[in-house]
Design an enzyme around this catalytic site. Structure first.
Site, PDB file in Angstrom:
ATOM      1  N   GLY A 112       0.817  -1.214   0.000  1.00  0.00           N
ATOM      2  CA  GLY A 112       0.000   0.000   0.000  1.00  0.00           C
ATOM      3  C   GLY A 112       0.845   1.255   0.000  1.00  0.00           C
ATOM      4  O   GLY A 112       2.052   1.196  -0.273  1.00  0.00           O
ATOM      5  N   GLU A 168     -13.855   2.830   9.332  1.00  0.00           N
ATOM      6  CA  GLU A 168     -13.068   3.012  10.562  1.00  0.00           C
ATOM      7  C   GLU A 168     -12.483   4.421  10.675  1.00  0.00           C
ATOM      8  O   GLU A 168     -12.198   4.894  11.760  1.00  0.00           O
ATOM      9  CB  GLU A 168     -11.962   1.960  10.673  1.00  0.00           C
ATOM     10  N   ASP A 177      -7.487  -1.494   1.217  1.00  0.00           N
ATOM     11  CA  ASP A 177      -8.102  -0.170   1.394  1.00  0.00           C
ATOM     12  C   ASP A 177      -8.465   0.522   0.079  1.00  0.00           C
ATOM     13  O   ASP A 177      -9.333   1.386   0.059  1.00  0.00           O
ATOM     14  CB  ASP A 177      -7.152   0.755   2.173  1.00  0.00           C
ATOM     15  N   VAL A 197     -10.882 -10.350   9.559  1.00  0.00           N
ATOM     16  CA  VAL A 197     -11.567 -11.295   8.652  1.00  0.00           C
ATOM     17  C   VAL A 197     -11.613 -10.680   7.243  1.00  0.00           C
ATOM     18  O   VAL A 197     -11.589 -11.378   6.237  1.00  0.00           O
ATOM     19  CB  VAL A 197     -12.996 -11.586   9.183  1.00  0.00           C
TER      20      VAL A 197
END
Ligand code: F6P
Length: 751
Positions: free
Chosen positions: A108, A254, A156, A289
């Protein structure tokens, strides 16, 4: 290997993501095809910068049987050592000592920021090592610069420069599976669930998860809600309940924040709902998960294409002077300076801290903006209090069913009603419409349809109906226009309605992806995942026997499904309907597989499209391979047949369904809406494409589309599954354009 063979190292870094293994496999095998040598750095940058080096050669078999494994076999880390200059100096020394100055980093933005820094510092780090006597001047001269190629790997999907990162699609599947699973328990108790979704400061997973999971409210960092959001959210949830829904789902990213920049937590959302509505509310946090499970077909394809491009660039041709980022735009593999993408990522981070969410959204790009707009429209789609119907639109289905058709109709209804569009279902296709088999669809009629298989609307058999009969039926029933869901039969019906003076939308919904004008269609991704899951099951039978598996896919005259199945499944050979194949070709393919078995291959997956190979049946193809294999492998068939058309829609199909529906409603309510359009995805964006434009991509007589954008991809599947030297076709391909790439869009910047 020749002394001058390119030596390429690959590493995975940061949070693991499903299909990182598929990318590693693609890098390694492409490098080997190009005559280079591949090395794996283990445990992320720690394998270079940590106290002990962990850098090992990787051969063909070292990356066998990992295409369908989650996580990363190389291991990963968020390396503290590499953040220090001393760690990077150690890393440079170790690479040079191993005669490596080409590095592929899969990770990332944090990992790729580290890669860019390493690239920029390289000459200095190497010079320091020479001065300290740890490298010789000649070593430094031979490895004067470092080639860095970044491959976006992060669930993401927060990296500018690519539509999609490796892992995002699988993480989305985990999220949507969780929301689907909560549905039953939530409905039983009439509860509300607040679901926290990963993504750090990026709302992609939350927005996409909310659309695909049919959630009722979503909070993402890029769209901090208005100050009165608690009232607004509770009003929406209450309205949904009084319209008949038995549960509510709120998705919270989040990184969600309010306009003051304060975090919005799932606990706070739960407390709000309980206090204001008195609803029994539970929190669900799928957590890691989301990074687990097997990689989806889509992720395996993304990873294979990006890994192949990176391996090819690293091992052959002109090495780019600056660090580069590989990415996907629509159906194309792209390459661009890594520093540009990271600069944009840095700017996004800056704007987020100053609360400039409009700026953040702009930098996230058009596809993200479209996704956010769809999610906002879907969760805001209340049962309208006042009913002002300005258009009555019939929605019908023609031909074979596809997963995601119900999700598309649900989105049409939910988005249509607030825009004054009353949808009416017409059962039995165009013929049913003329027979008056028409019923209005209300907000409540489509509750729970997002995840449902098949089609609630009864499909027609594409019966030819005269234009006059259709016009008369529309007038009689006060219907203003038609949306047709389906594949080629829907397209063929629309061709009959051209010029009749009312708006017609073709919404491509077919596992075959054979509708002209659109790169893909609703249903294709679900079918792809299903076929690949079936092929995996044979793969998992173990290696005591050497097996050749022939998988037969649907897809009519269109090679989309077999070709993409080939890449996702790791096929040694793809037979697509667009290709002319002779009996000799098949014999030599079977012989090649037998040779590979002699060299250690344990499984050979062969994919055939149902209408490839003329009259030759799959049984006959099996026999031909059996004979050509001379007993070196056992033959198996995977023929999923009708099961490909069934099953619930994948998240990607649900998303596409919602995006097509939104596009259809926008077009139908615009003043320009006359004639026929196709809702299409092109270059990663959804648009209504006029009939004149799509007709050019159709061979109506032969019943097929003419743009076969996937045709070049079969060679990549074969390169990644056939050992070097076993295929003359691949040898020729690499010899013809050593530094190039099968996809024409990949232009290597001057080195
Ligand atoms: O970047 C991937 C990611 O899964 C984020 O979505 C999440 O915030 C973070 O990593 C979790 O990190 P860790 O695995 O270190 O807990």
């Amino acid at each position: 290997m020749s002394p001058s063979a390119a030596r390429v190292a690959v590493l995975t870094s940061g949070g693991d993501a499903q299909a990182m293994n598929a990318a590693v496999r693609a890098v390694v095998r492409t490098v080997l095809h190009a005559g280079g040598e591949a090395f794996g750095v283990h445990e992320g940058y720690d394998g270079l910068a940590g106290p002990e080096a962990d850098l090992r050669p990787l051969g063909w078999d070292d990356v066998s049987r990992i295409l369908d494994r989650g996580g990363t076999v190389l291991g990963t880390a968020r390396s503290e050592a590499f953040r220090q200059r001393e760690g990077r100096r150690r890393a440079a020394i170790r690479l040079v000592q191993n005669r490596i100055d080409r590095l592929v980093v899969i990770g990332g933005d944090g990992s790729l920021t580290g890669a860019l820094r390493f690239h920029d510092e390289w000459p200095e780090l190497v010079a320091d090592a020479v001065e300290a006597g740890e490298l010789t001047a000649s070593q430094a001269q031979q490895h004067a610069r470092l080639t860095v190629l970044g491959v976006p790997g992060s669930i993401d999907n927060d990296l500018p420069g690519t539509d999609v990162a490796i892992g995002t699609d699988s993480a989305l599947r985990q999220i949507v599976d969780a929301i689907d699973a909560l549905e039953a328990t939530a409905s039983s108790h009439q509860r509300t669930f607040v679901v926290e979704v990963m993504g750090r400061n990026c709302g992609y997973l939350a927005a996409a998860g909310a659309i695909a999971g049919g959630a009722d409210y979503v909070l993402v960092p890029e769209a901090p809600p208005e100050p009165q959001w608690p009232e607004q959210m509770c009003e929406l949830l209450a309205a949904g309940r009084s319209a008949g829904r038995r549960n509510s789902v709120v998705v919270v990213a989040e990184g969600a924040r309010d306009r003051q920049g304060d975090p919005i937590t799932v606990a706070a959302v739960r407390a709000l709902i309980e206090d204001r509505l008195g609803d029994e509310t539970r929190i669900s946090v799928p957590g890691h998960v989301q990074r687990g499970g097997t990689p989806s077909a889509g992720d395996r394809i993304t990873a294979s294409l990006l890994g192949h491009a990176a391996g090819r660039l690293a091992a052959t041709g002109r090495r780019p002077a600056d660090a580069q980022l590989l990415g996907i735009r629509g159906t194309e593999v792209t390459i661009a300076p890594l520093r540009d993408a990271l600069r944009a990522a840095g700017r996004i981070a800056e704007l987020s801290t100053t609360g400039d969410s409009a700026g953040v959204r702009a930098l996230r790009g058009a596809a993200f903006k479209d996704l956010l707009a769809t999610s906002t429209a879907m969760v805001r789609a209340l049962p309208p209090a006042r009913r002002e119907v300005t258009r009555r639109i019939a929605v019908l289905v023609e031909g074979d069913l596809a997963p995601g058709m119900n999700a598309a109709v649900r989105a049409l209804v939910r988005l249509g009603l607030p825009a004054g569009v009353q949808l009416l279902r017409a059962d039995g296709g165009l013929l049913g419409l003329t027979q008056g088999r028409v019923e209005p669809l209300e907000w409540k009629s489509v509750c729970g349809w997002a995840s449902q298989a098949g089609s609630q609307i009864i499909a027609g058999d594409a019966v030819a109906v005269g234009g006059a009969a259709v016009v008369e039926a529309l007038q009689r029933q006060a219907i203003d226009g038609i949306v047709i869901l389906g594949g080629w039969p829907a397209f063929a019906q629309a061709a009959r309605l051209e010029g009749l003076g009312f708006p017609v939308v073709v919404l491509p919904a077919t596992i075959a992806a054979d509708v002209p004008g659109s790169a893909s269609s609703v249903g294709a991704d679900s079918a792809l995942n299903w076929i690949v899951t079936n092929a995996d099951r044979i793969r998992h039978l173990g290696t005591s026997q050497v097996r050749c598996v022939i998988a037969e896919t649907a897809g009519r005259t269109c090679g989309y499904l077999p070709t993409l199945t080939g890449i996702a499944g790791g096929a040694v050979r793809v037979y697509a309907p667009e290709e002319d194949v002779t009996a000799d070709d098949i014999r030599s393919d079977a012989r090649r597989l037998a040779d590979s078995v002699g060299a250690g291959q344990r499984l050979g997956l062969v994919v055939r499209g149902e209408q490839a190979l003329g009259e030759l049946t799959t049984d006959e193809l099996c026999r031909a391979f059996d004979e050509g294999g001379e007993g070196r492998f056992t033959m198996h068939q995977v023929v999923p047949g009708q099961t490909q058309f069934g099953g619930g829609p994948s998240p990607a199909d649900r998303l596409l369904a919602a995006q097509f529906a939104r596009c259809a409603v926008v077009w139908l309510t615009s003043p320009m809406s006359t004639g026929v359009v196709v809702t299409a995805i092109r270059g990663g964006l959804v648009e209504a494409v006029p009939w004149d434009e799509v007709r050019g991509d159709a061979d109506l007589a032969a019943g097929r589309r003419t743009d076969t954008w996937w045709a070049d991809l079969a060679v990549i599947s074969e390169a990644l599954s056939n050992r070097p030297g076993t295929s003359s076709r691949l040898r020729d391909e690499f010899a013809r354009s050593p530094g190039g790439f099968a996809r024409s869009s990949l232009v290597v910047p001057a080195g």
